[in-house]
Write an enzyme that holds these catalytic residues in place. Structure first.
Site, PDB file in Angstrom:
ATOM      1  N   ASP A  12     -67.445 -26.986  36.418  1.00 18.68           N
ATOM      2  CA  ASP A  12     -67.645 -28.339  35.876  1.00 18.68           C
ATOM      3  C   ASP A  12     -66.491 -28.785  34.982  1.00 18.68           C
ATOM      4  O   ASP A  12     -66.670 -29.623  34.097  1.00 18.68           O
ATOM      5  CB  ASP A  12     -68.960 -28.435  35.091  1.00 18.68           C
ATOM      6  N   GLY A  16     -62.216 -31.781  40.693  1.00 20.19           N
ATOM      7  CA  GLY A  16     -62.175 -32.817  41.718  1.00 20.19           C
ATOM      8  C   GLY A  16     -61.339 -34.010  41.332  1.00 20.19           C
ATOM      9  O   GLY A  16     -60.667 -34.610  42.169  1.00 20.19           O
ATOM     10  N   ASN A  37     -73.008 -25.516  46.624  1.00 18.27           N
ATOM     11  CA  ASN A  37     -73.576 -25.121  45.331  1.00 18.27           C
ATOM     12  C   ASN A  37     -72.764 -25.619  44.144  1.00 18.27           C
ATOM     13  O   ASN A  37     -73.063 -25.294  43.008  1.00 18.27           O
ATOM     14  CB  ASN A  37     -73.689 -23.595  45.242  1.00 18.27           C
ATOM     15  N   ALA A  38     -71.712 -26.365  44.423  1.00 18.03           N
ATOM     16  CA  ALA A  38     -70.911 -26.948  43.341  1.00 18.03           C
ATOM     17  C   ALA A  38     -70.835 -28.445  43.582  1.00 18.03           C
ATOM     18  O   ALA A  38     -71.086 -28.912  44.686  1.00 18.03           O
ATOM     19  CB  ALA A  38     -69.517 -26.330  43.317  1.00 18.03           C
ATOM     20  N   HIS A  40     -68.946 -32.421  42.236  1.00 21.16           N
ATOM     21  CA  HIS A  40     -68.177 -33.268  41.339  1.00 21.16           C
ATOM     22  C   HIS A  40     -68.185 -34.694  41.875  1.00 21.16           C
ATOM     23  O   HIS A  40     -68.470 -34.926  43.050  1.00 21.16           O
ATOM     24  CB  HIS A  40     -66.739 -32.760  41.171  1.00 21.16           C
ATOM     25  N   GLY A 419     -57.012 -35.321  30.521  1.00 21.08           N
ATOM     26  CA  GLY A 419     -58.039 -36.292  30.873  1.00 21.08           C
ATOM     27  C   GLY A 419     -58.549 -37.011  29.638  1.00 21.08           C
ATOM     28  O   GLY A 419     -58.917 -36.381  28.645  1.00 21.08           O
TER      29      GLY A 419
END
Length: 432
Positions: A12, A16, A37-38, A40, A419
């Protein structure tokens, strides 16, 4: 040229988004491990695209996308995700999306037994805690892969005489072993077999020999970006075992999950959240079970894309990041969600662990140790300023730049991107 994007913490981190920013410079985006299972989210021109299994390079109309041999694929979820993306405007995705013929198949009974296994483990544990699986069947599928009893994509799409009969026989044998292990649970095998028989023709256009596919791309000097799933601390070997996923989520998984030799890898980008989060159970040394943790969770909107589960939150752990850097060999870092820290007057950063009064020299593999370490912090001054509208790295507040410099100096890897908000263009690039 092959470059790699990897998560450095417990997932997390925002991989992406970096991939989305980079894909315009690449010809191929490949996934090497994991399944659905993941998750974004990527926002393009105001449209939100949720990715779970498919490579996020699909948002670039000029990019080919590959699910490598190390990925495990639940075919119904594959088509559902693809159709959802198409409904939002990605209408050319089918011509740019490919699946390795060597990838293993996830069946519904894998998902069923995933949940049964989780309940069984919780019942055995002293505290009633479980591993925190997503219930997507990933672990059971990798288990059947390791025991050499699983079914791969090429088994399904094979047109040779007797191929379907062999597929059906192996499927029934695999299901029977699951029932022997977990009891005769109610399950409609005929319905699933009929579905997969129908999927066969639909799946064929996507299937390629991924080794041939990738090495032709390399020979043609195409630029390849590998999109890692999960993160190093969820790696089956190097993560906080057993609170991990069932695949290699670090640099080793790139090599085995795609068939690319290490000499071909040029850059390894480590994605690091400016604080730390984790979903599910397991030790978390810098976790803040207090107002600070709740504030991080609230401002950061820390809920899982795939599961919707609330993420546990804590301060940045540089002991963990240094360990992650040793294994993955990051050439530069992307620090994400720095804006979440905008309103904190002071920002503690974990810089060492003590256990029984002694400073540890390495990241502990033993969870009894890791779960009881005393974290030593350095407290850095906050910047108390909204950075979401800043467009250049040099315009960041001085204390924000000092925070980033502290990270660089500690792990000895330069920060290349920062970010500063959820939007696609909320990413500052720093010259290194």
């Amino acid at each position: 040229m092959v470059n790699v994007v990897l998560g450095s913490q417990w997932g997390d981190e925002g991989k992406g988004k970096l991939v989305d920013i980079l894909v315009s410079h690449y010809d191929v985006v490949a996934r090497c491990a994991g399944g659905n299972n993941a998750g974004h989210t990527i926002v393009v021109d105001g449209v939100k695209y949720d990715f779970h299994m498919l490579p996020s390079g699909l948002v670039n109309p000029n990019c080919k996308n590959l699910l490598g041999n190390g990925v495990v694929i639940h075919i119904p979820s594959f088509f559902k995700e693809l159709e959802t993306l198409e409904s939002k405007g990605l209408n050319d995705a089918r011509g740019r999306l490919f699946i390795s013929s060597r990838a293993h198949l996830v069946f519904d009974f894998h998902q069923r037994t995933d949940k049964l296994r989780e309940l069984e483990l919780a019942g055995r544990s002293k505290d009633g805690k479980n591993i925190g699986t997503t219930g997507k069947g990933i672990g059971p599928t990798y288990s059947t892969k390791a025991s050499r009893s699983g079914l791969r994509v090429h088994h399904l799409v094979n047109d040779n005489p007797g191929a379907w009969e062999l597929f059906e026989s192996r499927y029934r044998r695999l299901l029977e072993t699951r029932k022997q292990r977990y009891g005769d649970f109610d399950y409609d095998a005929e319905e699933e077999l009929n579905r997969f028989k129908q999927y066969k023709e639909s799946l064929k256009p996507f299937v390629v020999d991924s080794v041939d596919f990738l090495h032709k791309s390399i020979a043609n000097n195409e630029k390849i970006l590998v999109e890692g799933a999960n993160a190093l601390m969820l790696d089956i070997d190097f993560g906080t075992y057993p609170y991990v996923t069932s695949s290699n989520t670090g640099i080793g998984g790139v090599i085995t999950g795609l068939g690319i030799p290490p000499q071909k890898i040029q850059e390894v980008y480590g994605v690091v959240k400016a604080y730390t989060t984790r979903v599910g159970e397991g030790p978390f040394p810098t976790e803040q079970l207090n107002e600070q943790g709740e504030k991080l969770q609230s401002i950061g909107a820390e809920f899982g894309v795939t599961t919707g589960r609330k993420r546990r939150c804590g301060w940045l752990d540089l002991v963990l990041l240094k360990y992650s850097t040793l294994i993955n060999g990051y050439t530069s870092l992307n620090i994400t969600k720095l804006d979440v820290l905008d309103t904190f007057t002071e920002i503690p950063v974990g810089v060492s662990y003590k256990y029984k009064g002694e400073t540890l020299n390495s990241f502990p593999e033993d969870l009894l140790t890791l779960g009881n370490v005393e974290v030593e912090y350095v407290t850095l001054p906050g910047w108390n300023q909204d950075i979401t509208q800043i467009k250049k790295y040099d315009d960041l507040p001085e204390n924000a730049k000092k925070y980033l410099k502290f990270i660089e100096d500690f792990v000895k890897v330069p920060v290349q991107w920062v970010g500063t908000g959820p939007a696609r263009d909320s990413m500052l690039e720093k010259q290194i």
